[in-house]
Write a protein that holds these residues in place. Structure first.
Motif, PDB file in Angstrom:
ATOM      1  N   GLN A 194       0.837  -1.214   0.000  1.00 40.74           N
ATOM      2  CA  GLN A 194       0.000   0.000   0.000  1.00 40.74           C
ATOM      3  C   GLN A 194       0.875   1.269   0.000  1.00 40.74           C
ATOM      4  OE1 GLN A 194      -2.667  -0.682   3.326  1.00 40.74           O
ATOM      5  NE2 GLN A 194      -3.773   1.178   2.807  1.00 40.74           N
ATOM      6  N   LEU A 195       1.919   1.258   0.831  1.00 37.33           N
ATOM      7  CA  LEU A 195       2.813   2.425   0.890  1.00 37.33           C
ATOM      8  C   LEU A 195       3.580   2.583  -0.426  1.00 37.33           C
ATOM      9  CD1 LEU A 195       4.010   4.774   2.605  1.00 37.33           C
ATOM     10  CD2 LEU A 195       5.889   3.220   3.167  1.00 37.33           C
ATOM     11  N   TYR A 196       3.954   1.455  -1.010  1.00 38.72           N
ATOM     12  CA  TYR A 196       4.649   1.496  -2.307  1.00 38.72           C
ATOM     13  C   TYR A 196       3.726   2.104  -3.373  1.00 38.72           C
ATOM     14  CZ  TYR A 196       6.732  -0.219  -6.651  1.00 38.72           C
ATOM     15  OH  TYR A 196       7.255  -0.301  -7.913  1.00 38.72           O
ATOM     16  N   ALA A 197       2.469   1.633  -3.417  1.00 37.68           N
ATOM     17  CA  ALA A 197       1.517   2.141  -4.416  1.00 37.68           C
ATOM     18  C   ALA A 197       1.268   3.633  -4.183  1.00 37.68           C
ATOM     19  CB  ALA A 197       0.208   1.359  -4.333  1.00 37.68           C
ATOM     20  N   TYR A 198       1.129   4.010  -2.912  1.00 38.72           N
ATOM     21  CA  TYR A 198       0.902   5.412  -2.547  1.00 38.72           C
ATOM     22  C   TYR A 198       2.076   6.277  -3.036  1.00 38.72           C
ATOM     23  CZ  TYR A 198       0.638   9.532   0.498  1.00 38.72           C
ATOM     24  OH  TYR A 198       0.602  10.818   0.980  1.00 38.72           O
ATOM     25  N   THR A 199       3.284   5.777  -2.804  1.00 36.47           N
ATOM     26  CA  THR A 199       4.482   6.547  -3.182  1.00 36.47           C
ATOM     27  C   THR A 199       4.565   6.685  -4.706  1.00 36.47           C
ATOM     28  OG1 THR A 199       5.594   5.731  -1.210  1.00 36.47           O
ATOM     29  CG2 THR A 199       7.006   6.644  -2.948  1.00 36.47           C
ATOM     30  N   CYS A 200       4.302   5.580  -5.414  1.00 35.94           N
ATOM     31  CA  CYS A 200       4.329   5.634  -6.893  1.00 35.94           C
ATOM     32  C   CYS A 200       3.298   6.660  -7.386  1.00 35.94           C
ATOM     33  CB  CYS A 200       4.013   4.260  -7.485  1.00 35.94           C
ATOM     34  SG  CYS A 200       5.320   3.056  -7.194  1.00 35.94           S
ATOM     35  N   GLU A 201       2.158   6.674  -6.714  1.00 39.45           N
ATOM     36  CA  GLU A 201       1.081   7.601  -7.110  1.00 39.45           C
ATOM     37  C   GLU A 201       1.516   9.065  -6.907  1.00 39.45           C
ATOM     38  OE1 GLU A 201      -2.710   6.274  -5.315  1.00 39.45           O
ATOM     39  OE2 GLU A 201      -2.965   8.406  -4.824  1.00 39.45           O
ATOM     40  N   LYS A 202       2.106   9.351  -5.743  1.00 39.03           N
ATOM     41  CA  LYS A 202       2.546  10.732  -5.458  1.00 39.03           C
ATOM     42  C   LYS A 202       3.650  11.151  -6.430  1.00 39.03           C
ATOM     43  CE  LYS A 202      -0.378  11.268  -2.546  1.00 39.03           C
ATOM     44  NZ  LYS A 202      -1.555  11.998  -3.025  1.00 39.03           N
ATOM     45  N   VAL A 203       4.581  10.236  -6.688  1.00 36.29           N
ATOM     46  CA  VAL A 203       5.692  10.523  -7.591  1.00 36.29           C
ATOM     47  C   VAL A 203       5.145  10.827  -9.000  1.00 36.29           C
ATOM     48  CG1 VAL A 203       7.620   9.364  -8.781  1.00 36.29           C
ATOM     49  CG2 VAL A 203       7.476   9.301  -6.283  1.00 36.29           C
ATOM     50  N   ALA A 204       4.122  10.062  -9.415  1.00 35.87           N
ATOM     51  CA  ALA A 204       3.514  10.288 -10.731  1.00 35.87           C
ATOM     52  C   ALA A 204       2.766  11.620 -10.759  1.00 35.87           C
ATOM     53  CB  ALA A 204       2.573   9.135 -11.069  1.00 35.87           C
TER      54      ALA A 204
END
Ligand SMILES: C[S@@+](CC[C@H](N)C(=O)[O-])C[C@H]1O[C@@H](n2cnc3c(N)ncnc32)[C@H](O)[C@@H]1O
Length: 216
Positions: free
Chosen positions: A158-168
């Motif tokens: 979940q944290l990985y997906a969240y981080t990828c989302e913010k980075v995008a």
């Protein structure tokens, strides 16, 4: 509080490689000259816990300096003690809240950041505590040299997906990423360093996520 914890708290007060709270502020802008006594690049490990990344990267890269950051003194004790016992002098530790990082580092003082298995803070109400919440990213951008990398390793999908989302959302360049580090072709001597928490997750066959990004 346990006897061991108290002993460790007392002991880190005497360690020349640990700075705590107010004490660390004097180092702002001066880590290279005042602590490391050289002009080598400085790499931060945020949420370092027992400091496995800081200590092992310091062994691998004697021409760089490493600073492990965490607010838990009894965990920092472990990394600091190992560094002292093994004579590794290119690693130091800073016991602070990462929220206050700008009080401890000048703009552009840092070459690279590692965030190793941070608490995922899954509840929506705790989003601001996630170490890749945009307000944290803003601080990392300031302390990093232009082009400096941020690396996140996490067991938490979940944290990985969240981080990828913010980075995008922020249109930041991604240099490497995988949601299965150990079956990817990214693994090398740096990415195969395993922290205390990582070893626990791997015992349960948990996949490890990794992303490396920068701000320009
Ligand atoms: C799950 S542990 C991971 C420790 C280590 N990196 C490892 O993988 O074994 C998360 C660490 O983050 C630290 N931490 C979490 N939020 C923090 C914050 N805002 N400031 C400083 N340390 C923080 C905790 O004290 C804890 O040691």
């Amino acid at each position: 509080m346990g006897k061991d914890k108290l002993r460790r708290f007392a002991e880190i007060e005497t360690f020349a490689n640990v700075y705590q709270l107010e004490q660390g502020k004097a180092l702002k802008g001066n880590w290279a000259s005042a602590h490391f006594k050289n002009a080598n690049p400085i790499v931060l490990e945020l949420a370092c816990g027992k400091g496995e990344y800081s200590v092992n990267l310091a062994r691998l890269f004697p021409e760089k300096n490493f600073i492990g950051v965490d607010y838990k003194g009894n965990r920092i004790w472990r990394g600091a003690k190992t560094a002292i016992e093994d004579g590794i002098d290119n690693v130091a530790f800073l016991r602070i809240q990462i929220e206050n990082i700008l009080d401890y580092f000048n703009e552009g003082e840092i070459d690279e950041i590692w965030i190793t298995f941070p608490d995922p803070q899954p509840q929506d109400s705790r989003e601001k505590k996630r170490l890749t919440f945009p307000a944290f990213l803003d601080r990392y951008k300031l302390v990093l040299k232009p082009g400096g990398y941020v690396n996140l390793k996490t067991d938490n999908d979940q944290l990985y997906a969240y981080t990828c989302e913010k980075v995008a959302e922020l249109n930041l360049p991604v240099h490497k990423n995988t949601d299965h580090l150990y079956t990817s072709d990214l693994v090398d001597e740096v990415l195969s360093i395993k922290t205390y928490y990582e070893k626990k997750y791997l015992l349960h066959d948990k996949n490890i996520n990794y992303i490396q990004f920068s701000f320009e």
